[in-house]
Scaffold this active site. Structure first.
Site, short mmCIF file in Angstrom:
data_model
loop_
_atom_site.label_atom_id
_atom_site.label_comp_id
_atom_site.label_asym_id
_atom_site.label_seq_id
_atom_site.Cartn_x
_atom_site.Cartn_y
_atom_site.Cartn_z
N ARG A 141 0.85 -1.19 0.00
CA ARG A 141 0.00 0.00 0.00
C ARG A 141 0.88 1.24 0.00
O ARG A 141 1.77 1.36 0.82
CB ARG A 141 -0.84 0.05 1.28
N THR B 24 -1.41 7.48 -0.43
CA THR B 24 -2.73 7.31 -1.09
C THR B 24 -3.48 6.09 -0.54
O THR B 24 -4.68 5.98 -0.73
CB THR B 24 -2.55 7.11 -2.60
N ASP C 73 0.73 -2.86 11.79
CA ASP C 73 1.18 -3.26 10.45
C ASP C 73 1.58 -4.73 10.46
O ASP C 73 2.58 -5.11 11.07
CB ASP C 73 2.37 -2.37 10.03
N ASP D 217 5.11 -5.73 9.00
CA ASP D 217 6.19 -5.36 9.92
C ASP D 217 6.22 -6.27 11.15
O ASP D 217 7.30 -6.67 11.61
CB ASP D 217 6.02 -3.90 10.38
C1 PRP Z 1 -1.08 -4.95 4.24
C2 PRP Z 1 -1.88 -6.23 4.26
C3 PRP Z 1 -2.69 -6.12 3.01
C4 PRP Z 1 -2.95 -4.63 2.91
C5 PRP Z 1 -4.36 -4.37 3.34
O1 PRP Z 1 -0.01 -5.06 3.39
O2 PRP Z 1 -1.10 -7.39 4.35
O3 PRP Z 1 -2.04 -6.61 1.86
O4 PRP Z 1 -2.05 -4.00 3.80
O5 PRP Z 1 -4.69 -3.04 3.16
P1 PRP Z 1 -5.82 -2.60 2.13
O6 PRP Z 1 -7.00 -3.47 2.35
O7 PRP Z 1 -6.09 -1.15 2.51
O8 PRP Z 1 -5.28 -2.69 0.74
P2 PRP Z 1 1.07 -3.88 3.22
O9 PRP Z 1 0.66 -2.94 2.14
O10 PRP Z 1 1.34 -3.27 4.55
O11 PRP Z 1 2.34 -4.63 2.66
P3 PRP Z 1 3.32 -5.66 3.40
O12 PRP Z 1 2.52 -6.89 3.72
O13 PRP Z 1 4.35 -5.92 2.38
O14 PRP Z 1 3.86 -4.99 4.62
N1 URA Z 2 -2.36 -3.20 6.69
C1 URA Z 2 -1.96 -3.61 7.91
O1 URA Z 2 -0.97 -4.35 8.04
N2 URA Z 2 -2.66 -3.21 8.98
C2 URA Z 2 -3.75 -2.42 8.88
O2 URA Z 2 -4.36 -2.09 9.91
C3 URA Z 2 -4.14 -2.00 7.61
C4 URA Z 2 -3.44 -2.41 6.53
#
Ligand code: PRP
Ligand code: URA
Length: 218
Positions: free
Chosen positions: A111, A115, A207, A210
């Protein structure tokens, strides 16, 4: 006003006490990386057990210590687990334990911090995905953008039968996902209250990527 998701019949909110217990543990900010990862794997096993309830079986002949018998086994080859990177990888470990030998695909999305829109960076799926029962997995359904994009990518590659499994969902994400994908079963471990101004789920767990990989900057 709170979003009511009860009209989305494809959204299945699971309610096993063990699932609730483990989800409470991953929400806790004091849960460390190793424990967090183990819990996510166990949660995926519990959710996967429910989501795979309709898997087709076929009969094989085996021999027990007592006699020959014909008994059912699942069609592993027609099964494809697709984690959304990164956080989905933690759940993929659990799904693979549940059905060793199932095929895996991978979709890379993150994400954008400003945005909150998903950005694609990787996609590797089996060529015969159109013939497979595809289980898309990602712990978090926040705005729904990532899951919606991942479904588009799966469909573009020919996937026809898709199920989505997440651990924690915001009502906003459930609404967005179900309005576009009323035909895709959506398994949810816990439905939370809402998103905050940074599009994080409240109360959520922070997150997930993370916390799974220990990349939190303190
Ligand atoms: C997180 C999660 C989803 C997304 C959800 O990933 O694992 O893929 O956010 O958010 P959304 O419904 O608003 O799209 P992130 O973008 O943090 O990536 P990562 O798993 O690589 O840390
Ligand atoms: N992605 C995450 O990992 N946590 C949230 O709360 C939303 C998006």
């Amino acid at each position: 006003m709170a979003i009511d998701v009860s009209m989305y019949k494809n959204a299945i909110i699971l309610d096993h006490p063990l699932l609730k217990h483990k989800i409470t543990q991953i929400r806790d900010k004091n849960t460390k990386v190793n424990q967090f990862r183990l819990l996510v794997k166990e949660i995926a096993i519990l959710e996967g057990y429910e989501a795979l309830r309709h898997l087709p079986t076929y009969d094989i002949e085996i021999e027990t210590p007592v006699e020959k018998t014909v008994q059912p086994v699942v069609h592993r080859k027609n099964l494809c687990f697709v984690p959304i990177l990164r956080a989905g990888l933690g759940m993929a470990d659990g799904m693979a334990e549940l059905v060793p030998g199932a095929t895996s695909g991978h979709i890379g999305l993150y994400r954008d911090e400003t945005t909150h829109e998903p950005v694609e960076y990787y996609c590797k799926l089996p060529e015969n995905i159109g013939d497979m029962d595809v289980y898309l997995i990602d712990p978090m359904l926040a705005t729904g953008g990532s899951a919606i994009d991942a479904v588009k990518m799966l469909k573009k590659h020919g996937a026809k039968k898709i199920t989505f499994i997440c651990i924690i969902a915001a009502p906003e994400g459930v609404k967005a996902f179900c309005e576009l994908n009323p035909d895709i079963p959506l398994y949810i471990g816990a439905l939370d209250r809402c998103l905050n101004e940074n599009a994080y789920i409240c109360p959520g767990l922070g997150d997930c990527g993370d916390r799974t990989f220990g990349t939190i900057v303190k």
